[in-house]
Design a protein around this motif. Structure first.
Motif, short mmCIF file in Angstrom:
data_model
loop_
_atom_site.label_atom_id
_atom_site.label_comp_id
_atom_site.label_asym_id
_atom_site.label_seq_id
_atom_site.Cartn_x
_atom_site.Cartn_y
_atom_site.Cartn_z
N GLY A 456 64.53 -59.47 50.23
CA GLY A 456 64.06 -59.12 51.66
C GLY A 456 64.58 -60.11 52.63
O GLY A 456 63.84 -59.95 53.71
N GLU A 457 65.04 -60.76 52.50
CA GLU A 457 65.45 -61.81 53.55
C GLU A 457 66.95 -62.61 52.88
O GLU A 457 67.27 -62.76 51.58
N GLN A 458 67.43 -63.37 53.82
CA GLN A 458 68.62 -63.94 53.42
C GLN A 458 68.26 -65.68 52.84
O GLN A 458 67.22 -65.85 53.34
N VAL A 459 68.67 -66.05 51.62
CA VAL A 459 68.39 -67.14 51.36
C VAL A 459 69.53 -68.29 51.05
O VAL A 459 70.77 -67.82 51.03
N GLY A 460 69.19 -69.32 50.72
CA GLY A 460 70.28 -70.43 50.52
C GLY A 460 71.09 -69.97 49.29
O GLY A 460 70.72 -69.66 48.05
N THR A 461 72.47 -70.20 49.72
CA THR A 461 73.44 -69.49 48.50
C THR A 461 74.64 -70.54 48.35
O THR A 461 75.00 -71.18 49.32
N TYR A 462 74.83 -70.79 47.03
CA TYR A 462 75.75 -71.79 46.73
C TYR A 462 77.05 -71.37 46.07
O TYR A 462 76.80 -70.31 45.12
N GLU A 463 78.21 -71.68 46.54
CA GLU A 463 79.45 -71.47 45.88
C GLU A 463 80.00 -72.76 45.66
O GLU A 463 80.26 -73.55 46.58
N ALA A 464 80.49 -73.22 44.33
CA ALA A 464 81.29 -74.40 44.18
C ALA A 464 82.56 -74.32 44.59
O ALA A 464 83.40 -73.22 44.43
N THR A 465 83.05 -75.37 45.39
CA THR A 465 84.38 -75.51 45.78
C THR A 465 85.09 -76.66 45.10
O THR A 465 84.74 -77.82 44.92
N GLN A 466 86.24 -76.39 44.58
CA GLN A 466 87.01 -77.65 43.70
C GLN A 466 87.44 -78.46 44.61
O GLN A 466 88.06 -78.48 45.70
N MET A 467 87.22 -79.82 44.18
CA MET A 467 87.58 -81.09 44.73
C MET A 467 88.56 -81.90 43.94
O MET A 467 88.84 -83.04 44.35
N ARG A 468 89.25 -81.15 43.03
CA ARG A 468 90.20 -81.85 42.21
C ARG A 468 91.44 -82.49 42.62
O ARG A 468 92.30 -83.14 42.27
N PRO A 469 91.77 -81.95 44.16
CA PRO A 469 93.12 -82.63 44.90
C PRO A 469 92.84 -84.21 45.12
O PRO A 469 93.63 -84.83 45.31
N TYR A 470 91.52 -84.47 44.83
CA TYR A 470 91.09 -85.92 45.09
C TYR A 470 90.71 -86.64 43.83
O TYR A 470 90.59 -86.22 42.83
N LEU A 471 91.13 -88.04 43.77
CA LEU A 471 90.94 -88.73 42.65
C LEU A 471 89.52 -88.64 42.26
O LEU A 471 88.63 -89.10 43.02
N HIS A 472 89.10 -88.38 41.01
CA HIS A 472 88.10 -88.15 40.27
C HIS A 472 86.89 -87.21 41.16
O HIS A 472 85.74 -87.39 40.99
N GLY A 473 87.70 -86.32 41.68
CA GLY A 473 86.85 -85.21 42.37
C GLY A 473 86.32 -84.10 41.34
O GLY A 473 86.98 -83.95 40.48
N ARG A 474 85.26 -83.44 42.01
CA ARG A 474 84.60 -82.56 41.10
C ARG A 474 84.44 -81.27 41.85
O ARG A 474 85.26 -80.50 42.09
N THR A 475 83.47 -81.13 42.70
CA THR A 475 83.02 -80.07 43.52
C THR A 475 82.42 -80.36 44.68
O THR A 475 81.86 -81.45 44.99
N GLU A 476 82.30 -79.57 45.76
CA GLU A 476 81.76 -79.40 46.98
C GLU A 476 81.11 -78.05 47.24
O GLU A 476 81.33 -77.21 46.39
N THR A 477 80.08 -78.12 47.68
CA THR A 477 79.18 -76.95 47.92
C THR A 477 79.85 -76.08 49.17
O THR A 477 80.15 -76.73 50.31
N THR A 478 80.06 -74.76 48.96
CA THR A 478 80.29 -73.89 50.08
C THR A 478 79.16 -73.09 50.41
O THR A 478 78.57 -72.35 49.52
N ARG A 479 78.57 -73.12 51.65
CA ARG A 479 77.32 -72.49 51.93
C ARG A 479 77.75 -70.91 52.33
O ARG A 479 78.68 -70.87 53.18
N SER A 480 77.20 -70.10 51.94
CA SER A 480 77.59 -68.57 52.26
C SER A 480 76.55 -68.19 53.75
O SER A 480 77.04 -67.12 54.12
N VAL A 481 75.65 -68.93 53.58
CA VAL A 481 74.92 -68.61 54.87
C VAL A 481 75.57 -69.19 56.20
O VAL A 481 75.84 -70.17 56.26
N SER A 482 75.85 -68.04 56.97
CA SER A 482 76.45 -68.47 58.25
C SER A 482 75.82 -67.27 59.47
O SER A 482 75.31 -66.26 59.01
N PRO A 483 76.03 -67.53 60.67
CA PRO A 483 75.74 -66.68 61.79
C PRO A 483 76.42 -65.37 61.48
O PRO A 483 75.84 -64.14 61.79
#
Length: 586
Positions: A456-483
């Motif tokens: 019944g409302e928009q809520v915080g939403t997480y999608e993992a984004t790969q950060m392996r182009p960087y040394l010892h990189g894992r993930t960053e959050t992509t937030r799906s909520v936007s205007p």
């Protein structure tokens, strides 16, 4: 080697292994530290759509205005950490590995582990051989091939995109012969030397076995006839052993401190230390499940937590601490994967799964004949917890109390979850691309709409984004909520057919929303997401320091409470994938 989350401590293994897999690691760029102003500029649009009042919005914006002044010293400390303390690593990874994984005390079942369901193998023999033995042997053969490439370092490093951007190879060290170990307050990840361990651990009917799968001299996989004979011997032996109701596997499903306490107590039993080391040092765990599961829901339930939909098994055929668990049903040869997530994300595993799923039974037999001819014979098979050790466990009141407690914990955890599977066959990524959309962004907006109507409302939403182009990189959050996604959802309405816009207007709203999502992913993948930077700043707030008001702002906090987690990895041979919720009401 006991890994404690600092990737630098295991870099020496890359030097010892050698080969092409790790030789370009030092050339990888280091993770950037965005400016505070950049992060706030990206953050604001992801938070404001969730404001429930004008007052809440104004309070948040005031906290944002104060943030640069309140974090001047914190930002300087973070820059110093990146340039002086971790110049040969990532300023983030040690913090992230510990706080997001090794220090988390929840059970890894559902909360941490994730599964893939693999497509069926149409080449299994129709003769009297148990389907799961044939399919299991083929998986062992393929996994042994892949293990040899990884453990020798001969595997080429991964790249991504048209420009073949090099990806970090760190995770491959934690793939084989690895196991998470429970300790009070914070776990470790134990790595065993592949040159000293040539076996795989096999679970069947709740009992555990060690079976050789590679030639100790060459590292090459044993022949398919040998692997099949070994699995047949395990199935036969496990069927003649006492009931595994008191199996130690239940303990791996507990919260981590309870499991750590139980493990310490168990090590007092004679022979237990050697047995646990044998289990944990296996290349991976193959679970041969005596299940009739066929539907996607039945199989997904089995892969996720090891029980069928009826919860009617008296034993648990898993060891949830193992880095890799390959699952195969004996009755139908259905297969899947369950991954322990602590030091290795899903992206490197997709490459492993690609090799396994493309290795059919017939192709494994063909490659085996090319390498071994008709060579057979039963490989070395050992019972890990033999009847003498099982008797000691049964006679130990302390051990049995731990097991009964773990059973109760597991059954409560599993029964509090319901898993449903949805499969959409109307169209796929090709149609979405032809329509001018990013497939990922398109599906993300579909999930935004579904959860908007669910909650019944928009809520915080997480999608993992790969950060392996960087040394010892894992993930960053992509937030799906936007205007833009907010405008799309409001335009579509809380129920089907509730919108007043024309189809063309709705299409434009969808296009704007998907474009905004793709732009966020692009920015996040370059190190300019917001969540890891803000996490880093928060980690530098010490006792006695004034906490920036943004970190306690109600709207900010709600915007990063992930009621919807949408991370996904696709592959043509994946029938399904899944994991548990991030928050209780997610």
């Amino acid at each position: 080697v006991d890994a404690k989350g600092d990737y630098r401590e295991e870099v020496f293994l890359e030097k010892e292994i050698g080969g092409s897999l790790y030789q370009q690691q030092e050339s990888l760029p280091r993770l950037v530290v965005p400016t505070v102003e950049q992060t706030l500029q990206t953050l604001i649009p992801t938070v404001l759509p969730l404001a429930e009042s004008k007052e809440e919005e104004e309070k948040f914006l005031k906290a944002v205005d104060d943030f640069p002044r309140q974090t001047t010293e914190l930002q300087e400390k973070l820059l110093h950490r990146a340039s002086h303390e971790y110049p040969d690593s990532s300023w983030l990874s040690h913090w992230w590995n510990r706080c997001a994984y090794l220090q988390v005390r929840d059970s890894v079942v559902i909360n941490v582990s994730y599964f893939f369901g693999f497509a069926s193998d149409g080449t299994l023999p129709s003769r009297s051989t148990i389907p799961g033995i044939a399919r299991g042997a083929a998986m062992l053969y393929a996994a042994a091939e892949y293990r040899q490439e990884v453990c020798s370092g001969n595997m080429p490093p991964e790249t991504i995109g048209k420009k073949a951007t090099l990806l970090d190879s760190t995770a491959f060290k934690y793939m084989f012969h690895a196991c998470r170990l429970p300790q009070l307050q914070e776990d470790v990840y134990r790595l065993y030397d592949p040159s000293r361990h040539t076996h795989v651990t096999v679970a069947c009917n709740g009992h555990f076995f060690a079976m050789d799968i590679v030639d100790p001299d060459t590292g090459a996989p044993l022949s398919m006839p040998s692997l099949e004979a070994g699995l047949e011997a395990i199935v036969e032996k496990s069927g003649s052993m006492p009931s595994a109701e008191s199996s130690l596997s239940w303990l791996t499903s507990q919260d981590r401190d309870a499991w750590a306490t139980a493990r310490t107590d168990l090590l007092q039993l004679e022979g237990m230390s050697e047995a646990l080391e044998k289990l944990e040092s296996g290349a991976f765990l193959l679970c041969l499940d005596d299940e009739s599961a066929l539907s996607k829901r039945e199989l997904s339930t089995l892969y996720l937590h090891g029980s069928n939909v009826n919860f009617d098994k008296s034993y648990l055929n898993r060891w949830f601490d193992k880095s890799i668990q390959l699952i195969c049903t004996l009755q139908h040869g259905k297969t899947g994967y369950l991954g322990e997530h602590s030091l290795m994300d899903g992206m490197p595993i997709v490459r492993f799964a690609d090799h396994i799923t493309k290795t059919t039974y017939s192709s494994a037999v063909r490659r085996s004949k090319e390498l071994h001819g008709d060579k057979g014979g039963v490989p070395k098979v050992e019972i890990i917890f033999d009847e003498g050790l099982l008797e000691k466990i049964s006679n130990s009141q302390t051990a049995m109390e731990h097991i009964e407690q773990a059973k109760s914990y597991y059954k409560k955890l599993v029964s509090s979850h319901d898993l449903q599977v949805q499969s959409f066959h109307g169209f796929g990524s090709s149609f979405i691309k032809k329509s001018g959309f990013s497939p990922d962004a398109f599906v993300q907006m579909a999930m935004q709409l579904a959860t908007y109507r669910l909650f019944g409302e928009q809520v915080g939403t997480y999608e993992a984004t790969q950060m392996r182009p960087y040394l010892h990189g894992r993930t960053e959050t992509t937030r799906s909520v936007s205007p833009q996604s907010s405008a799309f959802l409001k335009g579509m309405g809380l129920r089907r057919g509730a919108h007043e816009q024309t189809p063309q207007e709705m299409l434009e709203l969808l296009r704007d929303a998907t474009t905004a999502h793709s732009n966020y992913i692009r920015s996040a993948s370059q190190g300019y997401g917001v969540d890891r930077h803000l996490f880093g700043l928060s980690m530098l707030v010490t006792e006695g320091d004034a906490t920036p008001t943004l970190f306690t702002d109600p709207l900010y906090t709600r915007a990063k409470r992930w009621r919807v987690s949408t991370s996904n990895l696709t592959h043509p041979n994946f029938d399904n994938w899944g994991y548990g919720e991030v928050v209780p009401d997610g």
